[in-house]
Scaffold this motif. Structure first.
Motif, PDB file in Angstrom:
ATOM      1  N   GLN A  24      20.801 -28.560  34.400  1.00 28.88           N
ATOM      2  CA  GLN A  24      19.925 -29.557  35.013  1.00 28.88           C
ATOM      3  C   GLN A  24      18.459 -29.218  34.778  1.00 28.88           C
ATOM      4  O   GLN A  24      17.658 -30.071  34.413  1.00 28.88           O
ATOM      5  CB  GLN A  24      20.197 -29.655  36.517  1.00 28.88           C
TER       6      GLN A  24
ATOM      7  N   TYR B 260      14.189 -38.019  32.737  1.00 29.06           N
ATOM      8  CA  TYR B 260      15.316 -37.150  33.070  1.00 29.06           C
ATOM      9  C   TYR B 260      16.580 -37.975  33.317  1.00 29.06           C
ATOM     10  O   TYR B 260      17.663 -37.651  32.833  1.00 29.06           O
ATOM     11  CB  TYR B 260      14.957 -36.307  34.291  1.00 29.06           C
TER      12      TYR B 260
ATOM     13  N   CYS C  49      20.090 -37.919  31.256  1.00 33.14           N
ATOM     14  CA  CYS C  49      21.370 -37.682  31.921  1.00 33.14           C
ATOM     15  C   CYS C  49      22.378 -38.745  31.519  1.00 33.14           C
ATOM     16  O   CYS C  49      23.545 -38.449  31.276  1.00 33.14           O
ATOM     17  CB  CYS C  49      21.196 -37.706  33.438  1.00 33.14           C
TER      18      CYS C  49
ATOM     19  N   THR D  50      25.825 -36.816  31.995  1.00 29.23           N
ATOM     20  CA  THR D  50      25.725 -35.890  33.124  1.00 29.23           C
ATOM     21  C   THR D  50      25.324 -36.733  34.325  1.00 29.23           C
ATOM     22  O   THR D  50      24.592 -37.693  34.159  1.00 29.23           O
ATOM     23  CB  THR D  50      24.590 -34.870  32.903  1.00 29.23           C
TER      24      THR D  50
ATOM     25  N   PHE E  61      23.078 -37.420  37.556  1.00 32.34           N
ATOM     26  CA  PHE E  61      21.726 -36.946  37.829  1.00 32.34           C
ATOM     27  C   PHE E  61      21.490 -36.644  39.297  1.00 32.34           C
ATOM     28  O   PHE E  61      22.157 -37.176  40.170  1.00 32.34           O
ATOM     29  CB  PHE E  61      20.689 -37.938  37.291  1.00 32.34           C
TER      30      PHE E  61
END
Length: 426
Positions: free
Chosen positions: A314, A347, A351, A356, A358
């Motif tokens: 992260q 970001y 993600c 992924t 977030f």
DNA sequence: AATCCACAGGAAGATTAGGATA
DNA sequence: TATCCTAATCTTCCTGTGGATT
């Protein structure tokens, strides 16, 4: 065999293979490179005479088969805790041999041996050549290992001094509790414990029983000041380097720089060694201030690279978001000032691309300040008046961190990720 | 002087991971 | 091996705020 051998020898002649020989011959600056490593143990430890004497005074009962007090030693990293204890330990062993007393000295780094089981196992295995079979890595119940250990050292007899370096890294205080009470069950042998820690507050949240029994004596190692560091470095220079291979202002510079960093002798030595190596590599005849500056920035870059490499995924994504925005700004000629909000938007995009899930902006804000504390970025709070309060985020290293992030397979496709042309006020 | 943006950053509860314990 | 505990991580909800703008 014959032809094969011929093949290799002829190969050697054909290829320009003697690269090491070449480097070996080119007379470098070192006589004894080892002397500049932090593990090297010099015969004299400058500016630690008092500490050595104090510790020796505490441990000397061991030579009369009396139990030495348990000791806690505090001091920041690079203040000579380990060196002093190992030094005193060595002397103690020598004296023990001289007077044919049974004295054992065991050094254990609790950062590596960090559980009660492995600690006990480790101590026990110190006596394998004197008695009994080895204790396996795993399998036995802890109390059985403990019993076995007691049996073994009882057989050994004498006095045993156990050094626990970085005790604060030891998981759970049960191990310490058990060890501190071990003497009550022993007849033939006495155990005393020396704990080293760089955390002054360590004992505060320790079981009070352990605290009182282990902290019978306390010692605090102060950091070295610049002058003391100079003496230490000069001593090593004398052993490690050839005559006249170093400018006289190099050692003071290294010392001053390390003194700023809480008087860490290890830092000072690393800096000096790196300077020497850089000087040697650039085929200079002397080490100069220039090399120290180079070494300093190299150490810093190495540190950052290492930190970035081991960052959780992260945080890496957040860092990448910052780097990409910075790159984008540079290309479009937009002036610096990246905000938390901007970073968060990118970001989130990243993600999605990586599938992924977030984190919330609240959490990301915390991770950003974490990156700030690690020194990878600088994030200071600014107010843009009517347009709110945010952080002004910049990368602090001029080095290209994107390359390092690229090592991670997940990031391969993202590095060329284009930020959408977003129209933003200001 | 009042407003109000865009977050900072505190508190507390939820979730998770890793290690200890039965 | 299951489960229990603890510390770390993360979310939700929240109040606070410096200063350009109105």
């Amino acid at each position: 065999m014959g032809p094969r051998r011929f093949f290799f020898t002829s190969m050697k002649k054909m290829v320009n293979s003697d690269i090491f020989g070449h480097l070996l011959k080119s007379n470098g600056l070192f006589i004894n490179r080892e002397a500049m490593r932090p593990t090297y143990m010099p015969d004299i430890l400058p500016h630690r005479e008092k500490e050595i004497n104090n510790l020796a005074a505490v441990l000397v009962p061991a030579l009369r088969y009396e139990t030495p007090s348990n000791v806690f030693i505090y001091g920041k990293t690079g203040t000579g805790k380990t060196a002093v204890t190992k030094f005193v330990g060595k002397e103690l062993l020598n004296k023990g041999k001289e007077t044919s007393k049974k004295v054992n000295f065991i050094y254990i780094n609790c950062e590596i041996v960090d559980t009660q089981y492995r600690l006990l196992q480790n101590i026990a295995n110190h006596f394998i050549d004197t008695w009994s079979e080895r204790i396996p890595f795993t399998g036995w119940p802890t109390d059985e290992v403990f019993a076995k250990l007691k049996q073994m050292i009882e057989k050994e007899g004498g006095v045993i001094v156990i050094i626990l370096d970085e005790v604060d890294k030891l998981k759970g205080d049960e191990a310490l509790y058990n060890l501190s009470r071990i003497n009550t069950d022993l007849k033939n042998v006495r155990v005393s414990i020396v704990g080293l820690s760089n955390d002054l507050k360590f004992t505060e949240f320790l079981d009070p029983r352990v605290k009182s029994s282990l902290g019978e004596e306390n010692m605090i190692f102060p950091p070295y000041n610049a002058g003391e560091l100079q003496d230490i470095l000069n001593q090593r220079v004398g052993i490690a380097l050839k005559m006249d291979s170093i400018d006289e202002d190099v050692v003071p510079l290294c010392s001053a720089l390390a003194a700023q960093e809480h008087g860490d002798a290890r830092r000072a030595l690393d800096l000096l060694r790196m300077s020497a190596e850089l000087a040697e590599r650039s085929k200079s005849l002397r080490i100069t201030k220039k090399h120290v500056r180079l070494a300093q920035s190299k150490i810093e870059i190495d540190r950052i690279v290492e930190v970035v490499r081991t960052l959780p995924a992260q945080s890496k994504l957040i860092l990448l978001a910052i780097l990409l925005q910075e790159k984008y700004n540079k290309k479009t000629g937009t002036a610096g000032a990246i905000t938390t909000g901007e970073v968060y938007e990118i970001y989130k995009e990243l993600c999605k691309k990586t599938r992924t899930d977030f984190l919330t902006q609240r959490r990301v804000a915390d991770l950003i300040s974490e990156l700030d504390m690690l020194g990878i970025i600088t994030a200071r709070v600014i107010s843009k008046g009517r347009y709110g309060r945010t952080r002004d985020i910049k990368t602090s290293s001029s080095d290209d961190l994107i390359d390092i992030l690229q090592e991670d397979d997940v990031f391969k496709g993202l590095v060329n990720y284009k930020i959408r042309g977003q129209t933003r006020l200001m």
